[in-house]
Motif scaffolding. Structure first.
Motif, PDB file in Angstrom:
ATOM      1  N   THR A  13       0.878  -1.170   0.164  1.00 24.55           N
ATOM      2  CA  THR A  13      -0.008  -0.059  -0.043  1.00 24.55           C
ATOM      3  C   THR A  13       0.781   1.275  -0.056  1.00 24.55           C
ATOM      4  OG1 THR A  13       0.124   0.193   2.517  1.00 24.55           O
ATOM      5  CG2 THR A  13      -1.739  -1.348   1.226  1.00 24.55           C
ATOM      6  N   LYS A  14       0.318   2.483  -0.426  1.00 25.09           N
ATOM      7  CA  LYS A  14       1.095   3.569  -0.212  1.00 25.09           C
ATOM      8  C   LYS A  14       1.505   4.005   1.145  1.00 25.09           C
ATOM      9  CE  LYS A  14       0.750   8.261  -2.197  1.00 25.09           C
ATOM     10  NZ  LYS A  14      -0.284   9.497  -2.718  1.00 25.09           N
ATOM     11  N   GLU A  15       0.645   3.600   2.153  1.00 26.36           N
ATOM     12  CA  GLU A  15       0.938   3.657   3.496  1.00 26.36           C
ATOM     13  C   GLU A  15       2.253   2.938   3.834  1.00 26.36           C
ATOM     14  OE1 GLU A  15      -2.783   5.206   2.662  1.00 26.36           O
ATOM     15  OE2 GLU A  15      -2.120   3.084   2.499  1.00 26.36           O
TER      16      GLU A  15
ATOM     17  N   ASP B 233       2.511   8.584  -8.266  1.00 34.24           N
ATOM     18  CA  ASP B 233       1.880   9.554  -7.083  1.00 34.24           C
ATOM     19  C   ASP B 233       3.129   9.612  -6.155  1.00 34.24           C
ATOM     20  OD1 ASP B 233      -0.576   9.658  -8.394  1.00 34.24           O
ATOM     21  OD2 ASP B 233      -1.248   8.216  -7.251  1.00 34.24           O
ATOM     22  N   LEU B 234       3.878   8.537  -6.152  1.00 37.30           N
ATOM     23  CA  LEU B 234       4.732   8.852  -5.090  1.00 37.30           C
ATOM     24  C   LEU B 234       6.028   9.679  -5.344  1.00 37.30           C
ATOM     25  CD1 LEU B 234       5.265   4.932  -3.661  1.00 37.30           C
ATOM     26  CD2 LEU B 234       4.169   6.908  -2.390  1.00 37.30           C
ATOM     27  N   ILE B 235       6.409   9.753  -6.553  1.00 38.97           N
ATOM     28  CA  ILE B 235       7.757  10.530  -6.840  1.00 38.97           C
ATOM     29  C   ILE B 235       7.536  11.876  -6.500  1.00 38.97           C
ATOM     30  CG2 ILE B 235       8.935  11.265  -8.842  1.00 38.97           C
ATOM     31  CD1 ILE B 235       8.459   8.434 -10.284  1.00 38.97           C
ATOM     32  N   PRO B 236       6.761  12.724  -6.812  1.00 39.30           N
ATOM     33  CA  PRO B 236       6.758  14.051  -6.435  1.00 39.30           C
ATOM     34  C   PRO B 236       6.595  14.118  -4.984  1.00 39.30           C
ATOM     35  CG  PRO B 236       4.603  13.483  -7.813  1.00 39.30           C
ATOM     36  CD  PRO B 236       5.561  12.496  -7.774  1.00 39.30           C
TER      37      PRO B 236
ATOM     38  N   THR C 269       8.424   0.826  -7.976  1.00 42.15           N
ATOM     39  CA  THR C 269       7.722   1.122  -9.459  1.00 42.15           C
ATOM     40  C   THR C 269       7.075   0.178 -10.191  1.00 42.15           C
ATOM     41  OG1 THR C 269      10.026   0.530 -10.168  1.00 42.15           O
ATOM     42  CG2 THR C 269       9.409   2.811  -9.717  1.00 42.15           C
ATOM     43  N   GLN C 270       6.761  -0.978  -9.135  1.00 40.12           N
ATOM     44  CA  GLN C 270       5.855  -1.976  -9.715  1.00 40.12           C
ATOM     45  C   GLN C 270       4.443  -2.128  -9.280  1.00 40.12           C
ATOM     46  OE1 GLN C 270       7.760  -6.300  -9.210  1.00 40.12           O
ATOM     47  NE2 GLN C 270       9.514  -4.939  -8.839  1.00 40.12           N
TER      48      GLN C 270
END
Length: 229
Positions: free
Chosen positions: A85-87, A117-120, A110-111
């Protein structure tokens, strides 16, 4: 100890501890790797562990929580990107303390479906290793995400410019790596990346000039130009 897909996190950690290598730990330190919790497991040994135990996401989260460098490498190699998850990604990023952990985790991130969304978000974070993660992700995606459209990667060139003045070692090297990787991807990416590299190389900021000049040197080398013909 023989590891299998049913091996527990505790059994994997015990196996890793049995492989502890003091010479390797000293060697890792010379490469700028944080060895405070390292066991000195080599990359081939770690890959072998991954093949033996297979993916198991819940177990990977347990391995991460041990705090051991080598258990965390095993966690990255055996986590399921479809279940991460993003968390989880943010929690792991907050624990990053070494460039090699960052770069290995970046390939996992990156998979996921949310990696763009995470990069910035990671780049905007002031912590050195979190910001490095953003650029390691872009650098990795240019190589490994073969189906990613060029425009989806070229969109990060302004982000490279924005953080090219960050003088911290593991950030500036990642920004440079990212710029070079985009420029080497193909002919369509080469010209825009080279233009950014030339702009940075002519700027007033010392760090940006280093990033730009080093990228220009590689992107205009005979080897790269021949490959991109």
């Amino acid at each position: 100890m023989t590891l299998t897909p049913s091996s527990s996190a505790e059994e994997i950690v015990a196996h890793l501890k049995s492989l502890r290598n003091e010479a390797n730990i000293a060697g890792m330190a010379r490469y700028g790797i944080d060895t405070s919790t390292a066991l000195g497991i080599t990359t081939p040994q770690m890959q072998a562990v991954g093949r033996q135990v297979k993916r198991n996401h819940e177990r990977a989260l347990e391995l991460w929580r041990t705090g051991l460098r080598d258990a965390r490498m095993a966690a990255i190699l055996t986590a399921d990107p479809a279940r991460l998850t993003k968390e989880d990604a943010w929690a792991w990023a907050g624990d990053f303390n070494s460039w090699e952990i960052v770069d290995t985790a970046a390939d996992l991130f990156t998979q996921t479906t949310f990696w763009r969304d995470l990069i910035p978000e990671f780049a905007a974070d002031g912590r050195e290793y979190v910001r490095r993660t953003a650029f390691a992700m872009i650098a990795g995606a240019t190589v490994h995400n073969k189906q990613e459209p060029d425009d989806n990667l070229l969109v990060y060139l302004p982000l490279i410019e924005a953080h090219a003045t960050d003088p911290r070692n593991f950030v500036k090297k990642a920004v440079n790596w990212t710029l070079r990787n985009i420029g080497k991807r193909n002919r369509a990416c080469h010209a825009p990346a080279l233009a950014v590299a030339e702009k940075l190389s002519a700027g007033d900021d010392r760090t940006a000039r280093w990033i730009g000049k080093d990228a220009v040197r590689e992107l205009t080398s005979e080897k790269i130009l021949a490959r991109l013909k």
